[in-house]
Design an enzyme around this catalytic site. Structure first.
Site, PDB file in Angstrom:
ATOM      1  CE  LYS A  45      -3.467  -2.326   3.064  1.00 17.18           C
ATOM      2  NZ  LYS A  45      -3.917  -2.437   4.441  1.00 17.18           N
ATOM      3  N   GLY A  46       1.991   1.263   0.450  1.00 13.40           N
ATOM      4  CA  GLY A  46       3.057   2.284   0.841  1.00 13.40           C
ATOM      5  C   GLY A  46       2.998   3.273  -0.409  1.00 13.40           C
ATOM      6  CD  GLU A 101       8.139  -0.890  -2.686  1.00  8.03           C
ATOM      7  OE1 GLU A 101       7.493  -0.155  -2.248  1.00  8.03           O
ATOM      8  OE2 GLU A 101       8.429  -2.165  -2.196  1.00  8.03           O
ATOM      9  CG  ASP A 102       6.265   2.988   0.748  1.00  7.50           C
ATOM     10  OD1 ASP A 102       7.065   2.025  -0.104  1.00  7.50           O
ATOM     11  OD2 ASP A 102       5.828   3.199   1.728  1.00  7.50           O
ATOM     12  CG  ASP A 105      14.704  -0.738   5.779  1.00  7.86           C
ATOM     13  OD1 ASP A 105      15.983  -0.817   5.879  1.00  7.86           O
ATOM     14  OD2 ASP A 105      13.736  -0.438   6.888  1.00  7.86           O
ATOM     15  CG  PHE A 154       9.836   3.510  11.814  1.00 10.68           C
ATOM     16  CD1 PHE A 154       9.916   2.086  11.308  1.00 10.68           C
ATOM     17  CD2 PHE A 154       8.642   3.864  11.698  1.00 10.68           C
ATOM     18  CE1 PHE A 154       8.663   1.499  10.928  1.00 10.68           C
ATOM     19  CE2 PHE A 154       7.531   3.368  11.411  1.00 10.68           C
ATOM     20  CZ  PHE A 154       7.424   2.054  10.744  1.00 10.68           C
ATOM     21  CB  VAL A 155      10.072   7.622   7.479  1.00 16.61           C
ATOM     22  CG1 VAL A 155      11.595   8.350   7.494  1.00 16.61           C
ATOM     23  CG2 VAL A 155      10.521   6.371   6.509  1.00 16.61           C
ATOM     24  NE  ARG A 167      -0.822   1.878   4.690  1.00 20.23           N
ATOM     25  CZ  ARG A 167       0.346   1.281   4.581  1.00 20.23           C
ATOM     26  NH1 ARG A 167       1.359   1.910   3.961  1.00 20.23           N
ATOM     27  NH2 ARG A 167       0.161   0.020   5.044  1.00 20.23           N
TER      28      ARG A 167
HETATM   29  C1  PRP Z   1       7.208  -1.531   2.842  1.00 16.89           C
HETATM   30  C2  PRP Z   1       7.618  -0.829   1.750  1.00 16.89           C
HETATM   31  C3  PRP Z   1       8.493  -1.736   0.928  1.00 16.89           C
HETATM   32  C4  PRP Z   1       9.255  -2.634   1.779  1.00 16.89           C
HETATM   33  C5  PRP Z   1      10.568  -1.922   1.953  1.00 16.89           C
HETATM   34  O1  PRP Z   1       6.266  -2.404   2.406  1.00 16.89           O
HETATM   35  O2  PRP Z   1       6.586  -0.370   0.991  1.00 16.89           O
HETATM   36  O3  PRP Z   1       7.665  -2.298   0.058  1.00 16.89           O
HETATM   37  O4  PRP Z   1       8.523  -2.367   3.104  1.00 16.89           O
HETATM   38  O5  PRP Z   1      11.404  -2.665   2.906  1.00 16.89           O
HETATM   39  P1  PRP Z   1      12.600  -3.635   2.590  1.00 16.89           P
HETATM   40  O6  PRP Z   1      13.716  -3.038   1.573  1.00 16.89           O
HETATM   41  O7  PRP Z   1      13.272  -4.283   3.881  1.00 16.89           O
HETATM   42  O8  PRP Z   1      12.012  -5.083   1.820  1.00 16.89           O
HETATM   43  P2  PRP Z   1       5.367  -3.085   3.736  1.00 16.89           P
HETATM   44  O9  PRP Z   1       5.621  -4.520   3.910  1.00 16.89           O
HETATM   45  O10 PRP Z   1       5.641  -2.266   5.019  1.00 16.89           O
HETATM   46  O11 PRP Z   1       3.955  -2.886   3.204  1.00 16.89           O
HETATM   47  P3  PRP Z   1       3.349  -1.564   3.007  1.00 16.89           P
HETATM   48  O12 PRP Z   1       3.572  -0.870   1.516  1.00 16.89           O
HETATM   49  O13 PRP Z   1       1.722  -2.180   2.807  1.00 16.89           O
HETATM   50  O14 PRP Z   1       3.067  -0.519   3.930  1.00 16.89           O
END
Ligand code: PRP
Length: 178
Positions: A45-46, A101-102, A105, A154-155, A167
C-alpha cells in the site's frame, strides 16, 4: 512492545519538498522514455500516494498497475520473508516497466520484485523509490530513480505507515536515529 506515539516523530520532508522532488523525478522519467510507452507498477500500500503524484508528473503515455507484497506484518522490523498478496493484471512482455516503491530499506522486497518481474521478459525494467534507507540496503541491481536518500530512521507519512496508521500525513516524519 508498544508503538511510539505520533509526537515522537520529527519532521523529515515537507509536502512542498516532496512535491518538488516528485516533479523532478517525473521530468527525468519523461526524458528517459521520450517517444516510448510505459507500464508503471505501484507496490501497495505504501507507494499509493507517491504513485498517484508521480504518474501525473510523467508526460509519456503510460498504463498503471499495482501489486502487493508484504514482509513487515505491521511491525517496525522486516520478517525477512516476502509474500505475494496479489499480482499485476497485465502482461509486461516487451514493455517498458517502472516499479514504484515508497521506500527501499533492507532491499529484500525490491530484490524479490525485480527478479520476479525480470522473468516476465519486459523490454526494460527500472526501479523508482521515493526513499532509500541506503545504510541498510543489500541490493542486486541499480536503483534508477531515488527521491531522497535517508538515514536509518523509521519514517511515516505520505503513504508510509506504522501499524497501518499515518499514511495520510501529507509530510514525511521520522523517529530519532536508532
Ligand atoms: C514496505 C515498503 C516496501 C518494503 C521495503 O512495505 O513499501 O515494500 O517495506 O522494505 P525492505 O527494503 O526492507 O524490503 P510493507 O511491507 O511495510 O507494506 P506497505 O507498503 O503496505 O506498508
Amino acid at each position: 512492545m508498544t508503538n511510539p506515539p505520533l509526537d515522537a516523530f520529527g519532521p523529515l520532508y515537507t509536502s512542498a519538498q516532496i512535491a518538488a522532488r516528485v516533479r523532478e523525478l517525473g521530468a527525468q522519467i519523461s526524458r528517459d522514455f521520450a517517444g516510448e510507452q510505459l507500464i508503471v507498477v505501484g507496490v501497495l500500500k505504501g507507494a499509493a500516494l507517491f504513485m498517484s503524484d508521480l504518474i501525473r508528473a510523467i508526460d509519456v503515455p503510460l498504463r498503471c498497475d499495482f501489486l502487493r507484497v508484504s514482509s513487515y506484518e505491521g511491525g517496525l522490523k522486516s520478517t525477512g520473508v516476502v509474500r505475494f498478496e496479489f499480482d499485476i493484471t497485465q502482461t509486461i512482455e516487451d514493455q517498458n516497466v517502472i516499479l514504484v516503491e515508497d521506500i527501499v530499506d533492507t532491499g529484500l522486497t525490491a530484490n524479490f520484485l525485480y527478479e520476479n518481474l525480470k522473468l516476465r521478459r519486459p523490454k526494460s525494467l527500472r526501479f523508482c523509490t521515493l526513499l532509500h534507507k541506503s545504510a541498510n540496503t543489500k541490493i542486486n541491481f541499480d536503483l534508477d530513480y531515488i527521491g531522497f536518500t535517508i538515514p536509518n530512521r523509521f519514517v511515516i507519512g505520505y503513504g508510509l505507515d506504522l501499524d497501518g496508521l499515518y499514511r495520510n500525513l501529507p509530510d514525511i516524519r521520522a523517529l530519532p536515529e536508532d
